[in-house]
Design an enzyme around this catalytic site. Structure first.
Site, PDB file in Angstrom:
ATOM      1  CG  HIS A  59      -2.064   0.880   1.254  1.00 25.25           C
ATOM      2  ND1 HIS A  59      -2.451   1.670   0.206  1.00 25.25           N
ATOM      3  CD2 HIS A  59      -2.928   1.197   2.268  1.00 25.25           C
ATOM      4  CE1 HIS A  59      -3.485   2.412   0.562  1.00 25.25           C
ATOM      5  NE2 HIS A  59      -3.795   2.158   1.803  1.00 25.25           N
ATOM      6  CG  HIS A  85      -4.493   0.584  -8.290  1.00 18.30           C
ATOM      7  ND1 HIS A  85      -5.831   0.564  -7.975  1.00 18.30           N
ATOM      8  CD2 HIS A  85      -3.914   1.475  -7.453  1.00 18.30           C
ATOM      9  CE1 HIS A  85      -6.053   1.414  -6.992  1.00 18.30           C
ATOM     10  NE2 HIS A  85      -4.912   1.993  -6.659  1.00 18.30           N
ATOM     11  CG  ASP A  89       2.769   4.215  -4.042  1.00 20.14           C
ATOM     12  OD1 ASP A  89       1.912   3.351  -3.825  1.00 20.14           O
ATOM     13  OD2 ASP A  89       2.827   5.294  -3.423  1.00 20.14           O
TER      14      ASP A  89
HETATM   15  C1  SDX Z   1      -1.533   2.096  -3.359  1.00 21.52           C
HETATM   16  O1  SDX Z   1      -6.232   0.635  -3.275  1.00 21.52           O
HETATM   17  C2  SDX Z   1      -5.772   1.830  -3.504  1.00 21.52           C
HETATM   18  O2  SDX Z   1      -6.462   2.703  -3.965  1.00 21.52           O
HETATM   19  C3  SDX Z   1      -4.329   2.041  -3.096  1.00 21.52           C
HETATM   20  C4  SDX Z   1      -3.694   3.370  -3.487  1.00 21.52           C
HETATM   21  C5  SDX Z   1      -4.307   4.525  -2.751  1.00 21.52           C
HETATM   22  O3  SDX Z   1      -4.221   5.644  -3.268  1.00 21.52           O
HETATM   23  O4  SDX Z   1      -4.801   4.310  -1.601  1.00 21.52           O
HETATM   24  O5  SDX Z   1      -3.823   3.564  -4.885  1.00 21.52           O
HETATM   25  C6  SDX Z   1      -2.209   3.392  -3.125  1.00 21.52           C
HETATM   26  O6  SDX Z   1      -1.447   1.293  -2.472  1.00 21.52           O
HETATM   27  C7  SDX Z   1      -1.023   1.795  -4.750  1.00 21.52           C
HETATM   28  C8  SDX Z   1      -0.438   0.344  -4.872  1.00 21.52           C
HETATM   29  C9  SDX Z   1       0.976   0.369  -4.341  1.00 21.52           C
HETATM   30  N1  SDX Z   1       1.516  -1.015  -4.261  1.00 21.52           N
HETATM   31  C10 SDX Z   1       2.441  -1.446  -5.122  1.00 21.52           C
HETATM   32  O7  SDX Z   1       2.891  -0.802  -6.067  1.00 21.52           O
HETATM   33  C11 SDX Z   1       2.952  -2.849  -4.803  1.00 21.52           C
HETATM   34  C12 SDX Z   1       3.040  -3.658  -6.094  1.00 21.52           C
HETATM   35  N2  SDX Z   1       1.691  -3.905  -6.566  1.00 21.52           N
HETATM   36  C13 SDX Z   1       1.068  -5.174  -6.228  1.00 21.52           C
HETATM   37  O8  SDX Z   1       1.422  -5.669  -4.983  1.00 21.52           O
HETATM   38  C14 SDX Z   1      -0.416  -5.215  -6.591  1.00 21.52           C
HETATM   39  O9  SDX Z   1      -0.526  -4.743  -7.870  1.00 21.52           O
HETATM   40  C15 SDX Z   1      -1.412  -4.513  -5.707  1.00 21.52           C
HETATM   41  C16 SDX Z   1      -1.275  -4.877  -4.272  1.00 21.52           C
HETATM   42  C17 SDX Z   1      -1.299  -3.038  -5.849  1.00 21.52           C
HETATM   43  C18 SDX Z   1      -2.798  -4.949  -6.195  1.00 21.52           C
HETATM   44  O10 SDX Z   1      -2.888  -6.288  -5.951  1.00 21.52           O
HETATM   45  P1  SDX Z   1      -4.189  -7.151  -6.377  1.00 21.52           P
HETATM   46  O11 SDX Z   1      -5.254  -6.288  -6.916  1.00 21.52           O
HETATM   47  O12 SDX Z   1      -4.521  -8.042  -5.222  1.00 21.52           O
HETATM   48  O13 SDX Z   1      -3.702  -7.981  -7.569  1.00 21.52           O
HETATM   49  P2  SDX Z   1      -2.984  -9.399  -7.476  1.00 21.52           P
HETATM   50  O14 SDX Z   1      -1.890  -9.342  -6.423  1.00 21.52           O
HETATM   51  O15 SDX Z   1      -4.042 -10.436  -7.328  1.00 21.52           O
HETATM   52  O16 SDX Z   1      -2.271  -9.489  -8.894  1.00 21.52           O
HETATM   53  C19 SDX Z   1      -2.956 -10.044 -10.020  1.00 21.52           C
HETATM   54  C20 SDX Z   1      -1.830 -10.656 -10.846  1.00 21.52           C
HETATM   55  C21 SDX Z   1      -1.009 -11.693 -10.079  1.00 21.52           C
HETATM   56  O17 SDX Z   1      -0.429 -12.557 -11.026  1.00 21.52           O
HETATM   57  P3  SDX Z   1      -1.147 -14.033 -11.256  1.00 21.52           P
HETATM   58  O18 SDX Z   1      -1.272 -14.679  -9.888  1.00 21.52           O
HETATM   59  O19 SDX Z   1      -2.486 -13.714 -11.883  1.00 21.52           O
HETATM   60  O20 SDX Z   1      -0.203 -14.755 -12.176  1.00 21.52           O
HETATM   61  O21 SDX Z   1      -0.882  -9.623 -11.217  1.00 21.52           O
HETATM   62  C22 SDX Z   1       0.379  -9.916 -10.625  1.00 21.52           C
HETATM   63  C23 SDX Z   1       0.138 -10.898  -9.483  1.00 21.52           C
HETATM   64  O22 SDX Z   1       1.288 -11.678  -9.264  1.00 21.52           O
HETATM   65  N3  SDX Z   1       0.903  -8.644 -10.118  1.00 21.52           N
HETATM   66  C24 SDX Z   1       2.161  -8.249 -10.231  1.00 21.52           C
HETATM   67  C25 SDX Z   1       2.200  -6.969  -9.657  1.00 21.52           C
HETATM   68  N4  SDX Z   1       0.984  -6.637  -9.227  1.00 21.52           N
HETATM   69  C26 SDX Z   1       0.181  -7.678  -9.501  1.00 21.52           C
HETATM   70  N5  SDX Z   1       3.243  -8.856 -10.754  1.00 21.52           N
HETATM   71  C27 SDX Z   1       4.393  -8.152 -10.693  1.00 21.52           C
HETATM   72  N6  SDX Z   1       4.518  -6.903 -10.166  1.00 21.52           N
HETATM   73  C28 SDX Z   1       3.439  -6.297  -9.639  1.00 21.52           C
HETATM   74  N7  SDX Z   1       3.567  -5.079  -9.132  1.00 21.52           N
END
Ligand code: SDX
Length: 442
Positions: free
Chosen positions: A282, A321, A377
């Site tokens: 997050h 996201h 971010d």
């Molecule tokens: C913020 O919710 C909000 O509004 C948050 C925010 C706000 O203003 O409050 O926007 C702020 O928190 C932004 C997000 C910051 N976090 C990151 O940048 C961390 C990296 N991102 C991931 O951890 C992820 O994308 C999340 C946590 C942001 C979202 O996760 P989800 O929606 O639960 O998606 P998921 O983990 O189920 O991913 C779906 C697929 C998976 O692959 P498969 O299992 O389908 O093969 O996408 C892949 C994940 O492995 N994936 C990524 C990835 N994000 C998702 N693979 C590599 N790098 C990534 N960053």
């Protein structure tokens, strides 16, 4: 004037109520479930039973992937179109034409302030930038190398012990006083945490400066009699606070609402929200992006790093996201803002790695297929670092901006007659009843 239709184009409250017909194939029974705002009420499923003993149907939705926890009028996001609006105003217009305090007023009150309202709002917040001197003793108790976000979370909670009247959450004046205090004090707490970590004396607020200017003053003032903020950097910081101000039901807003639903004081709820934001998935991601860029080290190492991510050995921090399946509109604005900041601070060399990482990722099917784009971010940390903020301060900077959003969400929860204490159900898959065997026989 309140909107007549929800942004998604559906009719709001005055529309005809549609229904969902459900057939339970276990019993052959049919149920008509009302559809409201494009949703069905989970509680309406409880009537679906196989017999009189049956508790009734529930929904199962880990991480709330498809569950609306509330009705809200604060922020609208369209993840497919990359749209973000606070109270109907597009984020790019607010960033361009308003200040952070104007935006905070909009989030809390629902309308942009006129001149007199903004003056009163700014004065009320500015006169609450000081903290009790005992807060310094509290801060001094942390190790010199304590993470500033850990200090920030703890000190927000500690504020609840200085303002017991904040427990009167149903008193509008008490609520507004706490809103002034929290928005006013978070930059002071953030700066104190930083000053403690570098062994520098705390700098008191200078109430002649603007919100962002005063934060820079408390962070970076040394021996000069009066800190002179750089106007470009102060403006950039003010815009970053706007971009981070709210984001509907994200993890930390959910924490604010869930903890706030117990009717605890708002300082304790805000500390819970800040704790949720601290997580690397997050608000902690802005720092993780810089650690990732440092780990990559140079552009020629990017292909190997991308391969590791695709092999599941890590994430591309700052990408992806839960809602945006398109470019995060905030990332676009931040990317433009970086150029203005770098004109003053000098270009952050890590920007080249970030730009190349983005280019490669956006061409790679692994990311395209999963609709992974840069989020808020990905670029923000490059600006913070160029402005001389240490990386472990980045989540604290996020929290300063987000405080107004958390408070708007908290207040909306309290005033929503449909809301009660948050207490989800579960699917129990553990043991059935069994007897304790005495210790000697175990
Ligand atoms: C913020 O919710 C909000 O509004 C948050 C925010 C706000 O203003 O409050 O926007 C702020 O928190 C932004 C997000 C910051 N976090 C990151 O940048 C961390 C990296 N991102 C991931 O951890 C992820 O994308 C999340 C946590 C942001 C979202 O996760 P989800 O929606 O639960 O998606 P998921 O983990 O189920 O991913 C779906 C697929 C998976 O692959 P498969 O299992 O389908 O093969 O996408 C892949 C994940 O492995 N994936 C990524 C990835 N994000 C998702 N693979 C590599 N790098 C990534 N960053």
């Amino acid at each position: 004037m309140e909107p007549t239709t929800a942004p998604s184009g559906q009719q709001k409250d005055t529309r005809t109520v549609d229904t969902l017909t459900i057939t339970d194939n276990r019993t052959g029974k049919q149920y008509e479930i009302p559809i409201d705002n494009g949703t069905v009420k989970a509680i309406d499923l409880r009537q679906i039973k196989v017999d009189a003993e049956d508790f009734g149907m529930m929904t199962y939705d880990p991480a709330f992937m498809n569950t609306a926890s509330c009705k809200s009028k604060i922020t609208f996001i369209d993840g497919d179109k990359g749209i973000l609006r606070y109270r109907g105003y597009p984020i790019d217009e607010l960033a361009e034409r308003c200040s952070y305090l104007e935006t905070a007023y909009l989030l809390i009150h629902g309308e942009l302030p006129n001149k007199a309202q903004l003056e009163e709002w700014t004065n009320n917040i500015t006169t609450h930038t000081f903290v009790h001197e005992n807060i310094k003793k509290f801060m001094d108790g942390f190790h010199y190398d304590a993470n500033p976000m850990g200090m920030f979370v703890s000190t927000i909670a500690a504020l609840s012990t200085f303002y017991p009247s904040a427990k009167k959450i149903h008193d509008p004046q008490e609520r507004m006083l706490t809103i002034y205090r929290l928005i006013g004090k978070v930059p002071t707490l953030a700066a104190f945490a930083y000053r403690h970590s570098i062994g520098m004396p705390y700098v008191h607020p200078d109430n002649e400066l603007t919100y962002a200017e005063n934060f820079l003053n408390m962070m970076f003032k040394v021996a000069e009699p009066k800190y002179k903020p750089n106007a470009v950097l102060a403006k950039a910081l003010d815009i970053l606070f706007i971009l981070h101000a709210d984001h509907e039901q994200n993890c930390s807003a959910n924490a604010m609402r869930s903890v706030g639903s117990s009717h605890v004081d708002p300082y304790s709820a805000a500390a819970a929200a800040a704790a949720a934001l601290y997580g690397p998935l997050h608000g902690g991601a802005n720092a993780e992006v810089l650690y990732m860029l440092d780990e990559i080290g140079s552009k020629d190492k990017i292909p190997a790093f991308i391969r590791e991510v695709k092999d599941g050995k890590g994430k591309l921090m700052g990408f992806g996201h839960r809602v945006y399946k398109n470019y995060d509109p905030r990332a676009k604005i931040i990317k433009k803002l970086a150029d203005q900041v770098f004109e003053v601070t000098g270009r952050n060399p890590k920007l080249d790695i970030a730009l190349e990482l983005e280019r490669i990722a956006l061409e790679d099917d692994y990311f395209v297929k999963r609709k992974l784009y840069p989020n808020v971010d990905f670029y923000s940390g490059l600006i913070y670092q160029a402005m001389k903020f240490p990386v472990d301060m980045f989540p604290v900077l996020f929290a300063i901006g987000r405080m107004s959003g958390w408070l708007a969400q908290w207040q909306e929860l309290l005033l929503d007659p449909e809301q009660k204490i948050a207490r989800p159900r579960q699917v129990y898959l553990g043991y059935d009843k069994r007897e304790v065997v005495s210790l000697s026989k175990r």
